[in-house]
Design a protein around this motif. Structure first.
Motif, PDB file in Angstrom:
ATOM      1  N   GLY A  29       2.467 -11.844 -13.942  1.00 22.89           N
ATOM      2  CA  GLY A  29       3.393 -12.125 -15.036  1.00 22.89           C
ATOM      3  C   GLY A  29       4.609 -12.934 -14.629  1.00 22.89           C
ATOM      4  N   GLY A  30       4.703 -13.276 -13.343  1.00 20.84           N
ATOM      5  CA  GLY A  30       5.802 -14.104 -12.856  1.00 20.84           C
ATOM      6  C   GLY A  30       7.142 -13.401 -12.778  1.00 20.84           C
ATOM      7  N   LEU A  31       7.145 -12.063 -12.785  1.00 20.05           N
ATOM      8  CA  LEU A  31       8.396 -11.302 -12.761  1.00 20.05           C
ATOM      9  C   LEU A  31       8.835 -10.910 -11.355  1.00 20.05           C
ATOM     10  N   ALA A  32       7.893 -10.868 -10.411  1.00 21.11           N
ATOM     11  CA  ALA A  32       8.214 -10.409  -9.056  1.00 21.11           C
ATOM     12  C   ALA A  32       7.189 -10.987  -8.085  1.00 21.11           C
ATOM     13  N   ASP A  33       7.499 -10.835  -6.785  1.00 22.83           N
ATOM     14  CA  ASP A  33       6.583 -11.323  -5.756  1.00 22.83           C
ATOM     15  C   ASP A  33       6.006 -10.150  -4.974  1.00 22.83           C
ATOM     16  N   TRP A  34       5.198 -10.480  -3.966  1.00 23.49           N
ATOM     17  CA  TRP A  34       4.528  -9.428  -3.211  1.00 23.49           C
ATOM     18  C   TRP A  34       5.485  -8.623  -2.336  1.00 23.49           C
ATOM     19  N   ARG A  35       6.586  -9.230  -1.913  1.00 26.73           N
ATOM     20  CA  ARG A  35       7.580  -8.446  -1.155  1.00 26.73           C
ATOM     21  C   ARG A  35       8.162  -7.337  -2.031  1.00 26.73           C
ATOM     22  N   TRP A  36       8.354  -7.636  -3.295  1.00 25.95           N
ATOM     23  CA  TRP A  36       8.840  -6.615  -4.226  1.00 25.95           C
ATOM     24  C   TRP A  36       7.799  -5.512  -4.406  1.00 25.95           C
ATOM     25  N   VAL A  37       6.533  -5.892  -4.511  1.00 27.52           N
ATOM     26  CA  VAL A  37       5.470  -4.894  -4.608  1.00 27.52           C
ATOM     27  C   VAL A  37       5.486  -3.995  -3.384  1.00 27.52           C
ATOM     28  N   ALA A  38       5.634  -4.581  -2.204  1.00 27.40           N
ATOM     29  CA  ALA A  38       5.717  -3.782  -0.976  1.00 27.40           C
ATOM     30  C   ALA A  38       6.885  -2.813  -1.028  1.00 27.40           C
ATOM     31  N   LYS A  39       7.987  -3.245  -1.622  1.00 29.60           N
ATOM     32  CA  LYS A  39       9.166  -2.368  -1.703  1.00 29.60           C
ATOM     33  C   LYS A  39       8.912  -1.160  -2.578  1.00 29.60           C
ATOM     34  N   VAL A  40       8.389  -1.376  -3.797  1.00 25.94           N
ATOM     35  CA  VAL A  40       8.288  -0.264  -4.750  1.00 25.94           C
ATOM     36  C   VAL A  40       7.052   0.592  -4.532  1.00 25.94           C
ATOM     37  N   MET A  41       6.049   0.081  -3.805  1.00 24.22           N
ATOM     38  CA  MET A  41       4.834   0.853  -3.599  1.00 24.22           C
ATOM     39  C   MET A  41       4.633   1.314  -2.163  1.00 24.22           C
ATOM     40  N   ASP A  50       2.008   6.882  -2.007  1.00 20.16           N
ATOM     41  CA  ASP A  50       2.082   7.468  -3.350  1.00 20.16           C
ATOM     42  C   ASP A  50       2.775   8.821  -3.268  1.00 20.16           C
ATOM     43  N   MET A  51       3.928   8.924  -3.912  1.00 14.24           N
ATOM     44  CA  MET A  51       4.717  10.151  -3.864  1.00 14.24           C
ATOM     45  C   MET A  51       4.201  11.238  -4.796  1.00 14.24           C
ATOM     46  N   HIS A  52       3.159  10.965  -5.576  1.00 13.54           N
ATOM     47  CA  HIS A  52       2.810  11.924  -6.627  1.00 13.54           C
ATOM     48  C   HIS A  52       1.328  11.841  -6.968  1.00 13.54           C
ATOM     49  N   VAL A  53       0.525  12.717  -6.356  1.00  8.73           N
ATOM     50  CA  VAL A  53      -0.887  12.820  -6.705  1.00  8.73           C
ATOM     51  C   VAL A  53      -1.269  14.288  -6.845  1.00  8.73           C
TER      52      VAL A  53
END
Length: 428
Positions: free
Chosen positions: A341-353, A55-58
């Motif tokens: 919601g069927g918009l992305a997968d867990w690899r995408w979650v790993a990328k953005v988070m 998390d870049m912002h807390v």
């Protein structure tokens, strides 16, 4: 040698469950046999395995705001949310504008040991927007400060921001800008739109954010520094950031879970819990931010976790301190919107988070692939575990969550930092 065996997990939510063996804080095998043994075992029960979240912002309120949060309670909340590293903003009391304060934050975080707490240095002394802090000294301190921000306030003077970009370039650190032209937000407490007008609340216009985004894109382009835009909240900011990247400016941006889920329709309650800076926007902005995160225009999810005491929120909306809790609900929200919601997968979650936040902040040991020889900073996720938000069960010292009573179907099951389990919840 210490070892941990994580059984029955699916890396990135793909394939059949495997056993992951960790030795001395490093992944030794991602397909350990049934006969593998370790000092301790963590049963994943079919959970998704992700790299530890970053998390870049807390805001952890230390020093000076321990009535709302401490390094220990904030770290515990981070671990419960699946985070193995967080960046704590500088708007503390006193302001983190010196190596001494940065080192105090860093060492206290390491002493607690539940996640890596990286202090963010102030861009200007006292957050006053006038005199630059010593980026170099703070970057070379024990805390190795790698990001600077006056978050909570904007570096609104263009001359000061230009000098900051030039100095940051020379010391190879990141500038994170809170985009708010303060002369356009005097007396503002809510998004400038139909709802604020109907309710008699002071309006915070989109242009107050977008004018700073546009200015700092040009400054980053012309003076060749790395600039990160905090909590983007408008469709116009998204368009500007896309244009800036096309111009070759070295810019990145974040979006918060609450700007991806909530809108200013909630203002009807006059509940100070919903006051945040930048404010909750309209549904059109929410949709634009979701698209921008999906297509990479916005790089990462960051919580802007902002704990406040009940006294700071249980008052008139205009007087409520802006900010919301985020660490313990962030992953659930992103999973609900994008994975369920069927918009992305867990690899995408790993990328953005995890991966992109670690890349942007240059954390060599975070956001790494789940592979042999990589640091064992990991998050286990139950993707079918329905739960209702109840702040009474939060680890945070504060309770100002906007999601009270919301039901989510994804939950962090466990968090591992360098091979040590920092959180292990109910893995039904």
């Amino acid at each position: 040698m210490t070892s941990l065996l994580i059984t029955n997990v699916r890396p990135y939510g793909e394939g059949e469950p495997v056993n992951v063996l960790v030795e001395n804080g490093v992944i030794a095998s991602v397909n350990a046999g049934a006969d593998a043994q370790a000092d301790s075992t963590l049963d994943g029960k079919g959970a998704v395995l992700l790299p530890g979240l970053v998390d870049m912002h807390v805001h952890l309120r230390y020093p000076g705001g321990e009535d709302a949060e401490t390094i220990e309670t904030g770290s515990r909340a981070a671990a419960r949310g699946g985070f193995t590293a967080v960046f704590a903003m500088a708007n503390t009391t006193p302001v983190n504008d010196s190596p001494v304060i940065s080192e105090a934050i860093w060492h206290k975080g390491q002493q607690v040991g539940l996640c890596d707490v990286h202090p963010v240095g102030a861009v200007t002394k006292g957050l006053e927007g006038e005199t630059l802090t010593e980026f170099g000294l703070m970057a070379r301190s024990d805390a190795k400060v790698r990001m600077f921000s006056d978050d909570g306030k904007c570096v609104d003077n263009p001359r000061v921001m230009r000098r900051a970009i030039e100095y940051a370039r020379g010391t190879d650190v990141l500038l994170a800008q809170h985009c708010e032209e303060p002369r356009l937000t005097e007396g503002a407490s809510a998004h400038e739109g139909e709802n604020a007008g109907r309710l008699g609340l002071g309006g915070w216009p989109r242009v107050a954010e977008e004018s700073i985004v546009a200015r700092d894109i040009l400054l980053a382009r012309d003076y060749h520094g790395r600039v990160h835009f905090c909590h983007a909240s408008t469709a116009g900011s998204v368009e500007l950031i896309a244009w800036g990247k096309q111009q070759g400016a070295d810019i990145t941006a974040e979006v918060t879970p609450h700007h991806l889920l909530l809108s200013d329709d909630l203002l009807d309650t006059y509940d100070g819990t919903y006051r945040v800076n930048p404010p909750l926007r309209e549904e059109t902005d929410v949709e634009a931010l979701r698209r921008a995160l999906l297509d990479g225009t916005v790089d990462v999810v960051a919580t802007d976790h902002a704990p406040h005491t009940p006294e700071d929120k249980a008052c008139e909306f205009e007087l409520a301190r802006p900010g919301m809790l985020g660490l313990e609900t962030s992953l659930a929200i992103i999973a609900e919107i994008f994975v369920k919601g069927g918009l992305a997968d867990w690899r995408w979650v790993a990328k953005v988070m995890s991966e992109r936040p670690a890349e942007i902040t240059r954390l060599a040991d975070q956001g790494r692939p789940i592979a042999e020889g990589e640091p064992a900073n990991l998050t286990l996720v139950n993707e079918d575990d329905t739960w209702a938000v109840d702040e009474a069960g939060f680890a945070s010292k504060s309770s100002n969550t906007p999601y009270r009573g919301h039901t989510f179907s994804t939950r962090v099951a466990a968090t591992v930092l360098r091979g040590e389990v920092t959180f292990a919840g109910d893995r039904r």
